[in-house]
Design a protein around this motif. Sequence first.
Motif, PDB file in Angstrom:
ATOM      1  N   GLY A 114       1.251  -1.123   0.139  1.00 32.80           N
ATOM      2  CA  GLY A 114       0.285  -0.265   0.286  1.00 32.80           C
ATOM      3  C   GLY A 114       1.178   1.492  -0.165  1.00 32.80           C
ATOM      4  N   ARG A 115       1.957   1.661   0.374  1.00 35.07           N
ATOM      5  CA  ARG A 115       3.140   2.556   0.349  1.00 35.07           C
ATOM      6  C   ARG A 115       3.537   2.563  -0.540  1.00 35.07           C
ATOM      7  N   LEU A 116       4.059   1.449  -1.675  1.00 32.85           N
ATOM      8  CA  LEU A 116       3.720   2.200  -3.168  1.00 32.85           C
ATOM      9  C   LEU A 116       3.567   2.709  -4.212  1.00 32.85           C
ATOM     10  N   GLU A 117       4.297   3.478  -4.827  1.00 33.12           N
ATOM     11  CA  GLU A 117       3.887   4.800  -5.968  1.00 33.12           C
ATOM     12  C   GLU A 117       4.389   4.387  -7.044  1.00 33.12           C
ATOM     13  N   LEU A 118       2.977   4.389  -7.789  1.00 31.48           N
ATOM     14  CA  LEU A 118       3.596   4.063  -9.369  1.00 31.48           C
ATOM     15  C   LEU A 118       3.592   5.158 -10.229  1.00 31.48           C
ATOM     16  N   LEU A 119       4.801   5.922 -11.405  1.00 29.28           N
ATOM     17  CA  LEU A 119       5.117   6.684 -11.514  1.00 29.28           C
ATOM     18  C   LEU A 119       5.597   6.265 -13.514  1.00 29.28           C
ATOM     19  N   GLU A 120       5.761   6.938 -13.886  1.00 25.39           N
ATOM     20  CA  GLU A 120       5.586   6.593 -15.371  1.00 25.39           C
ATOM     21  C   GLU A 120       7.148   7.969 -15.876  1.00 25.39           C
ATOM     22  N   HIS A 121       7.864   7.173 -16.820  1.00 25.96           N
ATOM     23  CA  HIS A 121       9.063   7.917 -17.609  1.00 25.96           C
ATOM     24  C   HIS A 121       9.336   8.054 -18.567  1.00 25.96           C
ATOM     25  N   THR A 143      12.143   1.121  -8.073  1.00 28.17           N
ATOM     26  CA  THR A 143      12.438  -0.355  -9.631  1.00 28.17           C
ATOM     27  C   THR A 143      11.533  -0.030 -10.744  1.00 28.17           C
ATOM     28  N   LEU A 144      12.209  -0.691 -11.808  1.00 30.25           N
ATOM     29  CA  LEU A 144      12.410  -0.670 -12.508  1.00 30.25           C
ATOM     30  C   LEU A 144      11.901  -2.077 -13.389  1.00 30.25           C
ATOM     31  N   ILE A 254      16.395  11.761 -10.114  1.00 31.10           N
ATOM     32  CA  ILE A 254      16.946  10.256 -10.068  1.00 31.10           C
ATOM     33  C   ILE A 254      16.144   9.478 -10.714  1.00 31.10           C
ATOM     34  N   MET A 255      14.815  10.062 -11.983  1.00 31.87           N
ATOM     35  CA  MET A 255      14.444   9.592 -12.865  1.00 31.87           C
ATOM     36  C   MET A 255      15.229  10.169 -14.253  1.00 31.87           C
ATOM     37  N   VAL A 256      16.010  10.850 -14.437  1.00 30.60           N
ATOM     38  CA  VAL A 256      16.988  11.385 -15.264  1.00 30.60           C
ATOM     39  C   VAL A 256      17.899   9.484 -15.345  1.00 30.60           C
ATOM     40  N   GLU A 257      18.370   9.263 -14.240  1.00 36.82           N
ATOM     41  CA  GLU A 257      19.499   8.234 -14.324  1.00 36.82           C
ATOM     42  C   GLU A 257      18.293   7.097 -14.665  1.00 36.82           C
ATOM     43  N   LEU A 258      17.173   6.715 -13.929  1.00 33.48           N
ATOM     44  CA  LEU A 258      16.810   5.500 -14.166  1.00 33.48           C
ATOM     45  C   LEU A 258      16.396   5.461 -16.012  1.00 33.48           C
ATOM     46  N   SER A 259      16.629   7.031 -16.950  1.00 31.69           N
ATOM     47  CA  SER A 259      15.878   6.740 -18.014  1.00 31.69           C
ATOM     48  C   SER A 259      17.311   6.317 -19.030  1.00 31.69           C
ATOM     49  N   ARG A 260      18.682   6.408 -18.657  1.00 27.67           N
ATOM     50  CA  ARG A 260      19.768   6.562 -19.001  1.00 27.67           C
ATOM     51  C   ARG A 260      20.039   4.835 -18.246  1.00 27.67           C
ATOM     52  N   ARG A 261      19.592   4.467 -17.279  1.00 32.18           N
ATOM     53  CA  ARG A 261      19.692   2.891 -18.012  1.00 32.18           C
ATOM     54  C   ARG A 261      18.644   1.330 -18.236  1.00 32.18           C
ATOM     55  N   MET A 279      10.426  -2.296 -22.297  1.00 31.91           N
ATOM     56  CA  MET A 279       9.715  -1.662 -20.276  1.00 31.91           C
ATOM     57  C   MET A 279       8.286  -2.007 -20.372  1.00 31.91           C
ATOM     58  N   VAL A 280       7.717  -2.729 -18.929  1.00 38.47           N
ATOM     59  CA  VAL A 280       6.567  -2.513 -18.659  1.00 38.47           C
ATOM     60  C   VAL A 280       5.750  -0.566 -18.536  1.00 38.47           C
ATOM     61  N   THR A 281       4.819  -0.942 -18.566  1.00 38.22           N
ATOM     62  CA  THR A 281       4.317   0.552 -19.031  1.00 38.22           C
ATOM     63  C   THR A 281       3.481   0.737 -17.910  1.00 38.22           C
ATOM     64  N   LYS A 282       2.776   1.926 -17.250  1.00 36.38           N
ATOM     65  CA  LYS A 282       2.505   2.303 -15.953  1.00 36.38           C
ATOM     66  C   LYS A 282       1.044   2.046 -16.008  1.00 36.38           C
TER      67      LYS A 282
END
Length: 500
Positions: A114-121, A143-144, A254-261, A279-282
Amino acid sequence: MTTPSKTTTPPERRLYGNWVASASSGIAGTGTIGTIVLLGGAGLFMVVLLTAGWWPAVFVGLLGVAVFVATTSTARHVARFVGFHAARASGETQWRSGVFSRQSAGTRLPGMLGRLELLEHADPFGTPFAVIRNPHGEAGVWTLVVRCVADGPWMQDQPQVDSWVASYAGFLAGLGQDNAVICAKAITDTAPDPGGKLAMTVEAGRAAQAPSVARQVIDQVVATYPAASSENVTYVEVTYDGRSLSRKGNEAAIMVELSRRVPGLRGRLEAAGGGAVSMVTKPELPALVRAAYDPASQRFIEQAALSGHRHVVEWAEAGPVASQEAWDHLLHDSGKSITWEMIEAPRSSVSERSLTGLLAPSPEFARKRVALIYRPHSPATAASVSESDVDTAVFNADQGRKRVTARARLRVAATERSRDEVASGAGMVRFSVLVTATVPSGPTGDIDQAAASIEGNASAVLMRLRRCYGSQAAGFAATLPVGFVPWLHTVVPDQIRELL
């Protein structure tokens, strides 16, 4: 005169093994903390006996025995039993959502999910991907999730299969090179197709002005092709520490670093035999979680997706309407599940096909997930851990015995081999296995038969599984591709558990 024919020798299949369980040095397998308590308690007993007499010494001795027992595996089992029944008495083992529950205005994800938050980039090429944020720690855990639809080793040349295995080993070793990675999982999710998916797919893609001959051919194919097949998808999730991605914990950075990976992550998995990698999408992730908690909804989710609905399930509605955790199983919506944990890796060497029986889909299960959980070591940590493993194996092999047992001798040889490989540049990864089997909650679901099938497939490769007694809900969540890292949510700190 005849020329003798030349015979070709088939290539030898490679075997994999040399697994060593983590352990700390101690007397009679008690571990470092148990040994310290045992020796310290004996010394304190003698001091009190000489200075204060028998009765105070007996009290100190009994106290030392109690503390020593608290460091053994028996105490951990007792603590799990007591903790589960305390949680059940407080109502924490059941979950209810919907308009008639206290959670009607909040999320439907139970427990720690319940604490998890789903984002998209978006990656550098503009392709969107889902990001799961767990607020644990100062800067959170991110997490990706990657989807892999692989062809498998069948009908492949052995050199190609060996190349895939080597590339996957390189992928795991590369995780240790990234100091931000704290966990990785490879989750194989299988489920039988309830039927009708082919017909829905054809109908959704049928052209309005298609020739009648083409229509007849397609209709004939749909009528003669098997109505039901199986779904077999592997989800690879990589979890990063937010503080290592951005020292200030800035979400944009953080989002920029994840997108680079993301491009490198996809490329390494494609080279490792991942097949169709994406990649799994939102919008897709909530549907995956919803189908796991409610297997009966899988057909309706597919129908909605084929009809063009992008947001089939919202993140707040991904969890179960109701779930009930028992000591050895979990009831949730239209399913009943059991989760096992690996307590001993295969004793013998295995090939790339040894776990086929455990991973393959089966009509006995409404859904089955096999999660390989990896915890990579950095190169510096791997070197120290490999040396420590050798010292521990040698210490535990010879503790006043007249002869060293064969199993202890093999453990020493395995640790020495791992130490030499790490010194040569190889990576080291701690791993575990969790298996979740789900059957329909109605009379058609035979949970006992499913359990026998899972345990039989595991014993075929000499791998020991044990049910996650008292923690079925947490085990179920750990096999979902949602970035749940088990050791971040334990009561006893990880550094202390390694010394027990």
